[in-house]
Design an enzyme around this catalytic site. Structure first.
Site, PDB file in Angstrom:
ATOM      1  N   CYS A  25       4.514  -5.203  -0.585  1.00 17.34           N
ATOM      2  CA  CYS A  25       4.074  -5.859   0.641  1.00 17.34           C
ATOM      3  C   CYS A  25       4.784  -7.204   0.710  1.00 17.34           C
ATOM      4  O   CYS A  25       4.610  -8.022  -0.193  1.00 17.34           O
ATOM      5  CB  CYS A  25       2.550  -6.027   0.594  1.00 17.34           C
ATOM      6  SG  CYS A  25       1.823  -7.138   1.798  1.00 17.34           S
ATOM      7  N   GLU A 127       4.571  -4.408   8.014  1.00 14.83           N
ATOM      8  CA  GLU A 127       5.537  -3.481   7.423  1.00 14.83           C
ATOM      9  C   GLU A 127       6.520  -3.055   8.502  1.00 14.83           C
ATOM     10  O   GLU A 127       6.191  -3.066   9.693  1.00 14.83           O
ATOM     11  CB  GLU A 127       4.833  -2.273   6.819  1.00 14.83           C
ATOM     12  CG  GLU A 127       5.754  -1.331   6.066  1.00 14.83           C
ATOM     13  CD  GLU A 127       6.651  -2.040   5.069  1.00 14.83           C
ATOM     14  OE1 GLU A 127       7.878  -1.852   5.161  1.00 14.83           O
ATOM     15  OE2 GLU A 127       6.145  -2.808   4.229  1.00 14.83           O
TER      16      GLU A 127
END
Length: 250
Positions: A25, A127
């Protein structure tokens, strides 16, 4: 003896505005400090932060850990500097720790064995989806059943040659659920997602045995998450405003 949590390692220059995506992440948003203190029942307040809509690696970020049996809120560098690194950030990325190598990777096995687990408060994360034309579309993602949430992390402390201490953290990642696999689809990345903790698992993560803590690291249920496309302005960490999390036409 000075204690540092800021990003003064090799990644720090990127905050000046380099356009980069570092994988899962690699970007997220934080809640308001007061919200985090209430939601995570933080008793020892040793942090100070503003709401950020575009947190980037090497920045100082809020985390929750145990101190003398109580939940403590502190600021740490995002990007773990291992205790053996003498306060110098590694040349390889340490913003994420893969669940598969928590117990074996040189940078993470020490914090894992010492029980240096932490919670990284978040309002959402980003993302990038690889489109058919080769472009990358950013998405903003968060659990639909929590107003804010905690990502499972590890922290460590490393001493510089001048005696100052660097405290830093990493976010644990694991195989993606169905929603995240569809978004995090770049070839060779093997669909990943951050280890999102259900609220009921927060205390187990901080206080439980290694076996109990490992057991709560599960992909968050896809049907309890939501995601939408957002502006490519999030690509630059110089941009930090509410419009970054606003939905756009897909």
């Amino acid at each position: 003896m000075a204690l540092l949590a800021l990003g003064d390692g090799p990644l720090s220059h990127r905050r000046a505005g380099d356009n980069y995506n570092v994988g899962m992440c690699g970007r997220y948003s934080t809640p308001q400090q007061s919200e985090a203190e209430r939601y995570f029942a933080v008793h020892l307040l040793h942090w100070q932060f503003e709401r950020s809509y575009n947190v980037a690696p090497s920045q100082s970020v809020p985390i929750v850990r145990l101190a003398s049996g109580q939940r403590e809120g502190v600021m740490m560098r995002w990007g773990l500097v291992p205790f053996f690194a003498r306060g110098v950030a590694p040349k390889y990325s340490t913003i994420n720790a893969r669940i598969e190598t928590l117990e074996t990777a040189a940078s993470y096995r020490g914090p894992w064995q010492r029980g240096q687990r932490c919670i990284v408060p978040a309002a959402g994360f980003f993302e990038w989806h690889l489109k058919a034309d080769g472009g990358k579309q950013p998405y903003y993602i968060h659990p639909a059943d929590q107003p804010l949430f905690g990502m499972a992390g590890l922290w460590d402390r490393s001493r510089r040659e001048d005696g100052t201490l660097i405290e830093s953290c990493t976010i644990i990642t694991l195989p993606a659920n169905a929603l995240m696999a569809g978004i995090h689809n770049a070839p060779g990345r093997g669909g990943r997602m951050p280890a999102i903790l259900p609220q009921a698992a927060l205390d187990v993560w901080l206080r439980g045995s290694p076996e109990q803590a490992h057991a709560v690291l599960q992909p968050y249920a896809a049907d309890l998450m939501t995601a939408w496309p957002v502006s490519v302005r999030v690509n630059s960490p110089r941009n930090d405003d509410p419009e970054l999390v606003a939905a756009i036409a897909g």
